[in-house]
Design a protein around this motif. Structure first.
Motif, PDB file in Angstrom:
ATOM      1  N   ALA B 210     -26.020 -95.832  49.134  1.00 31.26           N
ATOM      2  CA  ALA B 210     -25.470 -95.921  47.896  1.00 31.26           C
ATOM      3  C   ALA B 210     -25.752 -94.970  46.959  1.00 31.26           C
ATOM      4  CB  ALA B 210     -26.425 -97.432  47.595  1.00 31.26           C
ATOM      5  N   GLY B 211     -24.730 -94.463  46.409  1.00 36.51           N
ATOM      6  CA  GLY B 211     -24.960 -93.476  45.361  1.00 36.51           C
ATOM      7  C   GLY B 211     -24.941 -92.197  46.025  1.00 36.51           C
ATOM      8  N   ALA B 212     -24.903 -92.012  47.175  1.00 37.12           N
ATOM      9  CA  ALA B 212     -25.372 -90.441  47.875  1.00 37.12           C
ATOM     10  C   ALA B 212     -23.988 -89.970  48.302  1.00 37.12           C
ATOM     11  CB  ALA B 212     -26.467 -90.767  48.940  1.00 37.12           C
ATOM     12  N   ARG B 213     -23.790 -88.728  48.292  1.00 39.26           N
ATOM     13  CA  ARG B 213     -22.572 -88.059  48.745  1.00 39.26           C
ATOM     14  C   ARG B 213     -23.029 -87.710  50.139  1.00 39.26           C
ATOM     15  NH1 ARG B 213     -19.186 -85.584  44.863  1.00 39.26           N
ATOM     16  NH2 ARG B 213     -19.251 -83.459  46.014  1.00 39.26           N
ATOM     17  N   PRO B 214     -21.709 -87.492  51.200  1.00 44.49           N
ATOM     18  CA  PRO B 214     -22.169 -87.350  52.339  1.00 44.49           C
ATOM     19  C   PRO B 214     -22.973 -85.517  52.389  1.00 44.49           C
ATOM     20  CG  PRO B 214     -19.756 -87.388  52.161  1.00 44.49           C
ATOM     21  CD  PRO B 214     -20.390 -87.870  50.786  1.00 44.49           C
ATOM     22  N   ASN B 215     -23.631 -85.287  53.386  1.00 46.80           N
ATOM     23  CA  ASN B 215     -23.908 -84.028  53.606  1.00 46.80           C
ATOM     24  C   ASN B 215     -22.748 -83.386  54.387  1.00 46.80           C
ATOM     25  OD1 ASN B 215     -24.897 -81.448  54.918  1.00 46.80           O
ATOM     26  ND2 ASN B 215     -27.191 -82.329  54.592  1.00 46.80           N
ATOM     27  N   GLU B 216     -22.229 -82.007  53.584  1.00 44.84           N
ATOM     28  CA  GLU B 216     -20.990 -81.661  54.043  1.00 44.84           C
ATOM     29  C   GLU B 216     -21.440 -80.189  54.861  1.00 44.84           C
ATOM     30  OE1 GLU B 216     -18.886 -79.557  50.470  1.00 44.84           O
ATOM     31  OE2 GLU B 216     -19.028 -81.800  50.295  1.00 44.84           O
ATOM     32  N   ASN B 217     -22.636 -79.839  55.123  1.00 44.69           N
ATOM     33  CA  ASN B 217     -22.807 -78.727  55.698  1.00 44.69           C
ATOM     34  C   ASN B 217     -22.119 -78.331  57.126  1.00 44.69           C
ATOM     35  OD1 ASN B 217     -24.071 -76.211  55.880  1.00 44.69           O
ATOM     36  ND2 ASN B 217     -26.135 -76.984  56.503  1.00 44.69           N
ATOM     37  N   TYR B 218     -22.326 -79.223  57.972  1.00 45.32           N
ATOM     38  CA  TYR B 218     -21.717 -79.253  59.200  1.00 45.32           C
ATOM     39  C   TYR B 218     -20.473 -79.104  59.252  1.00 45.32           C
ATOM     40  CZ  TYR B 218     -20.142 -79.647  64.067  1.00 45.32           C
ATOM     41  OH  TYR B 218     -19.444 -79.778  65.198  1.00 45.32           O
ATOM     42  N   LEU B 223     -15.121 -76.390  59.887  1.00 42.54           N
ATOM     43  CA  LEU B 223     -13.835 -75.709  59.550  1.00 42.54           C
ATOM     44  C   LEU B 223     -14.047 -74.296  59.445  1.00 42.54           C
ATOM     45  CD1 LEU B 223     -13.012 -78.663  57.058  1.00 42.54           C
ATOM     46  CD2 LEU B 223     -12.098 -78.397  59.356  1.00 42.54           C
ATOM     47  N   GLU B 224     -14.778 -73.790  58.769  1.00 38.00           N
ATOM     48  CA  GLU B 224     -14.841 -72.361  58.423  1.00 38.00           C
ATOM     49  C   GLU B 224     -15.144 -71.710  59.631  1.00 38.00           C
ATOM     50  OE1 GLU B 224     -17.290 -71.563  54.754  1.00 38.00           O
ATOM     51  OE2 GLU B 224     -17.693 -69.609  55.699  1.00 38.00           O
ATOM     52  N   LEU B 225     -16.319 -71.717  60.210  1.00 37.02           N
ATOM     53  CA  LEU B 225     -16.668 -70.856  61.267  1.00 37.02           C
ATOM     54  C   LEU B 225     -16.286 -71.106  62.624  1.00 37.02           C
ATOM     55  CD1 LEU B 225     -20.312 -70.454  59.919  1.00 37.02           C
ATOM     56  CD2 LEU B 225     -18.215 -68.779  59.759  1.00 37.02           C
ATOM     57  N   HIS B 226     -16.335 -72.713  62.986  1.00 38.82           N
ATOM     58  CA  HIS B 226     -16.234 -73.016  64.428  1.00 38.82           C
ATOM     59  C   HIS B 226     -14.887 -73.140  64.792  1.00 38.82           C
ATOM     60  CE1 HIS B 226     -20.524 -74.951  64.218  1.00 38.82           C
ATOM     61  NE2 HIS B 226     -20.450 -73.375  64.135  1.00 38.82           N
ATOM     62  N   THR B 227     -13.875 -73.501  63.711  1.00 41.16           N
ATOM     63  CA  THR B 227     -12.476 -73.764  64.098  1.00 41.16           C
ATOM     64  C   THR B 227     -11.345 -72.905  63.245  1.00 41.16           C
ATOM     65  OG1 THR B 227     -12.354 -75.902  62.988  1.00 41.16           O
ATOM     66  CG2 THR B 227     -13.073 -76.075  65.204  1.00 41.16           C
ATOM     67  N   LEU B 228     -11.018 -73.500  62.332  1.00 44.10           N
ATOM     68  CA  LEU B 228      -9.905 -72.975  61.427  1.00 44.10           C
ATOM     69  C   LEU B 228     -10.346 -71.333  60.915  1.00 44.10           C
ATOM     70  CD1 LEU B 228      -9.133 -76.179  61.251  1.00 44.10           C
ATOM     71  CD2 LEU B 228      -8.002 -75.613  59.499  1.00 44.10           C
ATOM     72  N   GLY B 229     -11.469 -71.378  60.405  1.00 45.96           N
ATOM     73  CA  GLY B 229     -11.828 -70.022  60.029  1.00 45.96           C
ATOM     74  C   GLY B 229     -11.307 -70.126  58.435  1.00 45.96           C
TER      75      GLY B 229
END
Lengths: 373, 491
Positions: B210-218, B223-229
């Motif tokens: 409730a009221g918390a945003r997901p942790n988007e670190n992974y 997207l940035e490092l492991h796949t799309l760049g």
């Protein structure tokens, strides 16, 4: 010929940070006793430093008589003391507290100094010195984890290239001359080699009549002084001073150590002369000790303690919103509360050593309120 | 002339007393390895030939016998180079029992996750680095080992973060090594559900509350490092949507039951509708959202280009031609992310098969150290002294703090020369504990000092190099100069 500093690194990088860690939990109330605080005198009837004859700083604080060598440096405004300083680690466990302090948090990769050096290296243009970060001792401390490179050495003997190294120098000079990829870096490395050869070959004569003692701490600081003076591109050096865990007969145990600590810092100050203005020394410990003395004339693990900042342009002086030592302000079993987070102290020092981005990178997730020390 | 026995003594007690964790190190590491007295034939000519180029790029260094072994695979130098690549692309057909034997004394490498928690953190780090180094030094599956390190960097995990200290050993074994030559999709999925990765990039804290945003670190690093760049065409909204898809996956901490176990908690999962990179993921997918996301990112054209670009940078040059990247990316796509097929295409590209580009890459410090061991037939225990050199040169395995992994461009590593030279001088004169080589024997086996240099450089030494060898006084010092020379820093 270019200036050696320019050749070895960015001239802005002439500033160096020396981190001295007093392992074992140094008693801030002994190093810098609040002699005029009644609570202090009451809690330590047998081991308190008496108010009469103490080396007064400001407020209730004094320097321990064994630290007298630091008095003139404090009076000159080149030494800052922060009291009731420490970390938010409540465990009072050496390992946990050191770990937390050196990593500056949990769940973060690397140590605070390693992160700072890495962020610092990003903004550095030109070759970086092979001796940018040096740990004196047998292993790199946790705070240096993640640094772009770490040279661990017990002494300059560890930097040996074999004999005098001259046989290697001339051939390498010839082979790397004009090399597009590595030529500049080789020039810088060769200068590092020369500086090391000089340091190794000559018995060290400190400047301005400074005299270092014969203990490990003094020897370590003398080596750091040599590295600073040789201008080999040193950015950070660490040195541990173990043995501050004074549960039993505290006085006889730590008084000689306090003498060595103060005398060595004073020798370092004299030795470096003007260079101390660009060289910051931080003296820290994982926690302070219990306000009350224990039954064996010692003290147990506590929380807030004293942190020293020497040189590097510090404004000097005593920094503390002292909460006093009345029973109700003490934390847990009777400890000095942590009023000043050590990260804010370090941030104050780092802000003079490098970019603000690097300072922020050292302490991710901590909203910095840098102390002006 | 030092005999094997005098060499043993010369190594000194320090190396023999070195310990791996709590296991006393005996002389097992000295007793194994190839014979030390066989002559070998270095290449000749003013420039490196294709075979030397291929061996140098696709391995951690060329041992004295490697060239002859490769030549035995095919007729001409060129045919041998191609045959060697084909051979290396089938690692399961390469008997590697000898190298694997050196891992017997490193107990943690084969422990299940639960047991790893019984070790001290520093022992796990030491043992994992030692195992990684010994395989680089001794494995006959050299290309595989090189690719393993590529993925280890790509899916970087720093063991100093949280419980990664205990879990990276399993990640390296069950994710990186298991899938390094497999399908990218499998590698990525194993990494996404790797206990160490769930700690390292905070996936375990990504939950709906409730009221918390997901942790988007992974999600971001996925997207940035492991796949799309980083310029792969995703938006901040995509990052948040991916984080929502992956919410609920967590790993049990060490202060409880079933530590290190990965679990999906449906109550912590955002089960609403999501939009990832233009594709709608319908509500109610639960744990299946993970595979939907991985399918979307694996099939995204940017991923093929990103992976191909990094591989080309590793194997061709720092600034690889677009033609090579495009061809490798096309193979990645056509083969549905088959890593071996992708590598096969890369290593068949004219941009790679050009001996003129030999020497364009600076060996990273790990590669440099291992190549010293291999090129000189040295015995090395990969113990504390070796680890100290990795740290000094800023390339300590599994200890890079940020998720982008150790850099693969020369600029990042140029400032390590002082320690490379120190290593060359100390190694050549047997002053590193746990490290022993025979400089005189090596020169004799090669057929003289100039021939030994040809072995190290892949070509005849030029006048400067021969002069430098002589000027140093020759012998151990000559070898030190050759190992410290610019030519040996490159591959």
């Amino acid at each position: 010929m270019t200036d050696p500093i320019v050749a070895l690194g960015n001239p802005d990088n002439a500033r160096a940070l020396i981190v001295v860690f007093l392992r074992g939990g140094a008693d801030g109330l002994a190093l810098v006793p609040p002699v005029d605080d009644d609570g202090y005198q009451r809690a330590r009837p047998r081991i308190a430093i008496p108010a009469t004859g103490a080396i007064r700083l400001s407020g209730p604080f004094a320097l321990h008589p064994c630290m007298a060598a630091l008095e003139p440096i404090y009076r000159e405004g080149r030494l800052a003391v922060v009291h009731a300083a420490g970390s938010d680690d409540p465990t009072r466990s050496h390992f946990e507290a050191q770990d937390r302090m050196e990593r500056a948090g949990t769940g973060i990769a690397g140590g605070w100094l390693g992160r700072w050096l890495r962020a610092d290296a990003v903004v550095t243009t030109g070759p970086r010195s092979a001796l940018a970060s040096v740990a004196i001792g047998s292993a790199a401390p946790e705070c240096l984890r993640g640094a772009p490179s770490v040279t661990v050495m017990r002494s300059f003997a560890d930097l040996d290239l074999g004999a005098d190294g001259a046989w290697l120098r001339a051939p390498l000079d010839a082979l790397y001359a004009g090399d597009g990829m590595l030529g500049d870096a080789a020039t810088s490395a060769l200068r590092g080699l020369d500086a090391i050869a000089t340091m190794r070959s000559e018995a060290y004569v400190p400047a301005h009549g400074a005299e270092y003692g014969q203990d490990d701490f003094a020897r370590g600081m003398a080596q750091i002084a040599q590295l600073v003076k040789a201008q080999v591109g040193l950015r950070a050096a660490t040195l541990d001073y173990p043995g501050w865990d004074s549960h039993f007969f505290q006085g006889p145990l730590i008084e000689p150590m306090m003498r060595s600590l103060a005398a060595t810092l004073a020798a370092f100050t004299l030795d470096l002369g003007q260079l101390l203005d660009t060289t910051s020394v931080v003296v820290m410990s994982e926690f302070g000790r219990r306000v009350y003395e224990n039954s064996s004339l010692g003290t147990d693990h506590g929380r807030g303690g004293a942190l020293l900042v020497l040189g590097g342009g510090t404004p000097g002086g005593m920094h503390c919103r002292w909460p006093g030592l009345e029973g109700h302000v003490l934390e847990g079993p009777g400890d000095v509360p942590v009023v000043h987070d050590y990260r804010d102290v370090l941030a104050g020092v780092l802000s003079r050593c490098g970019s603000s981005a690097a300072t922020a990178a050292a302490f991710p997730g901590w909203e910095l309120a840098p102390l002006a020390v | 002339m030092p005999t094997r026995r005098s060499l043993l003594i010369a190594v000194g007690s320090a190396g023999l007393l070195a310990t791996v964790g709590c296991t006393p190190m005996s002389s097992w590491w000295l007793a194994e390895g190839p014979p030390m007295d066989t002559p070998f034939t270095p290449p000749s000519g003013a420039r490196a030939d294709l075979l030397h180029h291929v061996l140098d790029r696709c391995s951690y260094g060329i041992r004295p016998g490697d060239r002859a072994q490769a030549l035995a695979l095919g007729g001409s130098v060129e045919e041998a180079a191609h045959a060697w690549i084909a051979w290396q692309l089938r690692p399961d057909d390469i008997d590697d029992s000898e190298a694997r034997r050196s891992l017997r004394r490193i107990p943690s490498l084969t422990e299940p996750i639960g047991e790893l928690y019984e070790y001290r953190e520093q022992d796990l780090l030491r043992q994992l680095v030692q195992g990684h180094s010994l395989m680089a030094m001794r494995s006959r599956r050299q290309l595989y080992e090189v690719v393993v390190q590529f993925w280890s960097d790509h899916f970087n995990i720093d063991m100093s973060k949280a419980e990664c200290a205990w879990l990276k050993t399993a990640d390296e074994r069950d994710v990186i090594r298991r899938h390094a030559f497999g399908r990218f999709r499998d590698l990525l999925r194993a990494s996404a559900l790797s206990p160490a990765m769930l700690w390292y990039l905070d996936g375990r804290d990504n939950r709906v509350a409730a009221g918390a945003r997901p942790n988007e670190n992974y999600a971001r690093e996925l997207l940035e490092l492991h796949t799309l760049g980083v310029h792969g065409g995703y938006s901040q909204r995509d990052v948040m949507e991916v984080a929502r898809c992956l919410s609920g996956w967590t790993v049990r901490a060490k202060n409880g039951f079933k530590k290190g176990t990965v679990e999906f908690h449906a109550d912590a999962h955002d089960d609403g509708v999501k939009q990832v990179l233009g594709t709608t993921i319908s509500a109610g997918g639960g744990a299946r959202d993970l595979d939907r996301v991985l399918e979307i990112v694996c099939c995204h054209p940017s991923t093929a280009g990103h992976i191909a670009g990094k591989l080309c940078r590793r194997f061709i040059c720092e600034d690889p031609p677009d033609t090579a990247i495009a061809a490798v990316a096309a193979e990645f796509t056509a083969s549905h992310g088959d890593i071996r097929a992708t590598m096969r295409r890369l290593l068949a590209r004219p941009e790679f098969l050009d001996p003129a580009c030999h020497g364009a890459k600076l060996k990273r410090p790990f590669h440099f150290l291992v190549s010293v061991v291999r090129a000189t037939d040295a015995r090395c225990d990969a113990g504390p002294a070796t680890m100290a050199y990795f740290a000094r040169m800023g390339h300590a395995p599994f200890q890079f703090p940020t998720p982008d992994g150790y850099p693969d461009h020369a600029h990042a590593w140029r400032d390590t020369l002082l320690w490379r030279w120190n290593l060359a001088a100390s190694a050549a004169s047997n002053r590193i504990p746990g490290f022993a080589l025979d400089a005189a024997g090596l020169s004799r086996r090669a057929g003289g000092d100039d021939r030994l240099m040809a072995h190290l450089f892949g070509r005849d030494p030029d006048e400067r190099e021969s002069g430098a060898w002589r000027r140093s006084g020759g012998g151990e010092r000559g070898l030190a100069v050759a190992l410290a020379s610019p030519a040996f820093q490159r591959c």
